[in-house]
Design a protein around this motif. Structure first.
Motif, PDB file in Angstrom:
ATOM      1  N   ASP A 160       0.854  -1.191  -0.023  1.00  0.00           N
ATOM      2  CA  ASP A 160      -0.021   0.026  -0.050  1.00  0.00           C
ATOM      3  C   ASP A 160       1.104   1.044   0.045  1.00  0.00           C
ATOM      4  N   GLU A 161       0.277   2.493   0.312  1.00  0.00           N
ATOM      5  CA  GLU A 161       1.148   3.498   0.173  1.00  0.00           C
ATOM      6  C   GLU A 161       2.483   3.623   1.204  1.00  0.00           C
ATOM      7  N   HIS A 162       2.430   3.032   2.301  1.00  0.00           N
ATOM      8  CA  HIS A 162       3.399   2.959   3.147  1.00  0.00           C
ATOM      9  C   HIS A 162       4.173   1.778   3.437  1.00  0.00           C
ATOM     10  N   ARG A 163       3.712   0.435   3.093  1.00  0.00           N
ATOM     11  CA  ARG A 163       4.248  -0.623   3.144  1.00  0.00           C
ATOM     12  C   ARG A 163       4.631  -1.580   1.851  1.00  0.00           C
ATOM     13  N   TYR A 164       5.704  -2.389   2.010  1.00  0.00           N
ATOM     14  CA  TYR A 164       6.601  -2.988   1.074  1.00  0.00           C
ATOM     15  C   TYR A 164       6.786  -4.159   1.317  1.00  0.00           C
ATOM     16  N   LYS A 165       6.872  -5.252   0.353  1.00  0.00           N
ATOM     17  CA  LYS A 165       7.214  -6.603   0.645  1.00  0.00           C
ATOM     18  C   LYS A 165       8.502  -6.858  -0.082  1.00  0.00           C
ATOM     19  N   PRO A 166       9.788  -7.251   0.418  1.00  0.00           N
ATOM     20  CA  PRO A 166      10.920  -7.454  -0.469  1.00  0.00           C
ATOM     21  C   PRO A 166      10.738  -8.620  -1.031  1.00  0.00           C
ATOM     22  N   THR A 167      11.493  -8.722  -2.313  1.00  0.00           N
ATOM     23  CA  THR A 167      11.615  -9.994  -2.953  1.00  0.00           C
ATOM     24  C   THR A 167      12.953 -10.605  -2.730  1.00  0.00           C
ATOM     25  N   ALA A 168      13.264 -11.940  -3.331  1.00  0.00           N
ATOM     26  CA  ALA A 168      14.421 -12.727  -3.091  1.00  0.00           C
ATOM     27  C   ALA A 168      15.487 -11.963  -3.254  1.00  0.00           C
ATOM     28  N   HIS A 169      15.400 -10.836  -3.997  1.00  0.00           N
ATOM     29  CA  HIS A 169      16.727 -10.102  -4.387  1.00  0.00           C
ATOM     30  C   HIS A 169      17.370  -9.387  -3.195  1.00  0.00           C
ATOM     31  N   VAL A 170      16.477  -9.089  -2.330  1.00  0.00           N
ATOM     32  CA  VAL A 170      16.923  -8.478  -0.970  1.00  0.00           C
ATOM     33  C   VAL A 170      17.794  -9.165  -0.184  1.00  0.00           C
ATOM     34  N   SER A 171      17.838 -10.347  -0.063  1.00  0.00           N
ATOM     35  CA  SER A 171      18.245 -11.366   0.822  1.00  0.00           C
ATOM     36  C   SER A 171      19.882 -10.938   1.142  1.00  0.00           C
ATOM     37  N   GLY A 172      20.195 -11.044   2.421  1.00  0.00           N
ATOM     38  CA  GLY A 172      21.383 -10.465   2.827  1.00  0.00           C
ATOM     39  C   GLY A 172      22.388 -11.209   2.606  1.00  0.00           C
ATOM     40  N   ALA A 173      23.804 -10.553   2.948  1.00  0.00           N
ATOM     41  CA  ALA A 173      25.235 -11.501   2.595  1.00  0.00           C
ATOM     42  C   ALA A 173      25.519 -11.890   4.036  1.00  0.00           C
ATOM     43  N   TRP A 174      25.122 -11.389   5.051  1.00  0.00           N
ATOM     44  CA  TRP A 174      25.497 -12.159   6.522  1.00  0.00           C
ATOM     45  C   TRP A 174      24.407 -13.270   6.745  1.00  0.00           C
ATOM     46  N   SER A 175      23.340 -13.007   6.653  1.00  0.00           N
ATOM     47  CA  SER A 175      22.173 -13.894   6.610  1.00  0.00           C
ATOM     48  C   SER A 175      21.213 -13.669   5.455  1.00  0.00           C
ATOM     49  N   THR A 176      21.068 -15.150   4.887  1.00  0.00           N
ATOM     50  CA  THR A 176      20.275 -14.878   3.429  1.00  0.00           C
ATOM     51  C   THR A 176      18.599 -15.030   3.924  1.00  0.00           C
ATOM     52  N   ASP A 177      18.222 -15.169   5.383  1.00  0.00           N
ATOM     53  CA  ASP A 177      17.003 -14.880   5.713  1.00  0.00           C
ATOM     54  C   ASP A 177      16.673 -13.566   6.304  1.00  0.00           C
TER      55      ASP A 177
END
Length: 272
Positions: free
Chosen positions: A20-37
């Motif tokens: 919505d206007e203020h909420r966002y869902k991360p995709t798999a492309h956002v997964s991190g380097a220190w922890s992939t979850d």
């Protein structure tokens, strides 16, 4: 003025999808380097600037430019939907302070403060910046995924000016992905999406044996970025008592635009 939204359908060729206007869902492309979850902070930093841009677009154009932004990372960045709340803390005609807070599961996980300064023609006295970097089209790609896991690192086109060495590297980074599906981001938000990568390009110790995550990121800009590449001229220092600093001169294709600093917590990995 914030660019108008594109009416293209949602796609996974982005780091986030709007809820919505203020909420966002991360995709798999956002997964991190220190922890992939967890989320890599780099795209989340860009998303925060995107939210600030959208906040500013709801009012008349003031001519102010975002000139400094600091991010404090307050907790674990779960790979889950996030809400970003933005408010004007100190309004003004020539100087303004904006604050943004990121919440995941209703808990604040990032707090950002951005100073906006008046745009004035100072071309006649401009000077002091360093030389331009060798452009990325003249450089060979480097796969950062050989050093770091995660969807974010895998999404990057990385091109070092010379082979990185412990504590020192200069690397161009870019991405083919949109920041938010179906929405156009400003050049600044797209640029900030890449800056937190700096802490992973000049590692002093193998990340399989040592942890050195940053708990903040601060950018000071003397010029607004242009184009799709971020040049990161980075030096990493470890101190003797568990603290480190990643310092970066920031470039775009025209030359330097400012500096970034990250404070690190340095510690050996258990069992390493």
């Amino acid at each position: 003025m914030f660019p108008p939204e594109e009416k293209s359908p949602l796609t996974t060729d982005s780091y986030y999808e709007p809820i919505d206007e203020h909420r966002y869902k991360p995709t798999a492309h956002v997964s991190g380097a220190w922890s992939t979850d967890e989320q890599h902070f780099s795209p989340l930093g860009g998303l925060i600037v995107h939210a600030i841009d959208r906040h500013l677009a709801t009012r008349p154009h003031t001519g102010l430019l975002l000139s400094r932004i600091s991010f404090d990372i307050l907790g674990r960045l779960a790979l889950d939907e996030c809400e970003i709340r933005v408010e004007t803390v100190r309004p003004g005609r020539t100087i303004e302070l904006i604050e943004a807070v990121v919440l995941i599961a209703d808990r604040p996980v990032v707090r950002a403060r951005a100073w906006l300064l008046a745009a004035v023609d100072t071309a006649a006295v401009a000077g002091g910046a360093e030389d331009r970097l060798t452009p990325p089209e003249k450089l060979a790609p480097w796969s950062m995924s050989s050093l770091w896991p995660g969807g974010y690192i895998a999404s990057l086109d990385s091109r070092p000016l010379a082979p990185p060495r412990p504590g020192r590297a200069t690397v161009w980074v870019s991405t083919p992905l949109a920041l938010v599906a179906g929405q156009t981001s400003t050049p600044l938000a797209s640029y900030v999406t890449l800056v937190d990568t700096a802490n992973g390009i000049a590692v002093r110790q193998p990340p399989t044996a040592w942890m050195f995550p940053n708990v903040d990121l601060t950018l000071h800009l003397h010029r607004q970025p242009e184009g799709g590449w971020a040049g990161l001229d980075t030096t990493v220092t470890f101190g003797p008592t568990g603290q480190g600093i990643t310092s970066t001169v920031l470039h775009d294709l025209r030359g330097p635009i400012g500096h970034a600093q990250q404070i690190l917590t340095v510690r050996p990995l258990p069992g390493a």
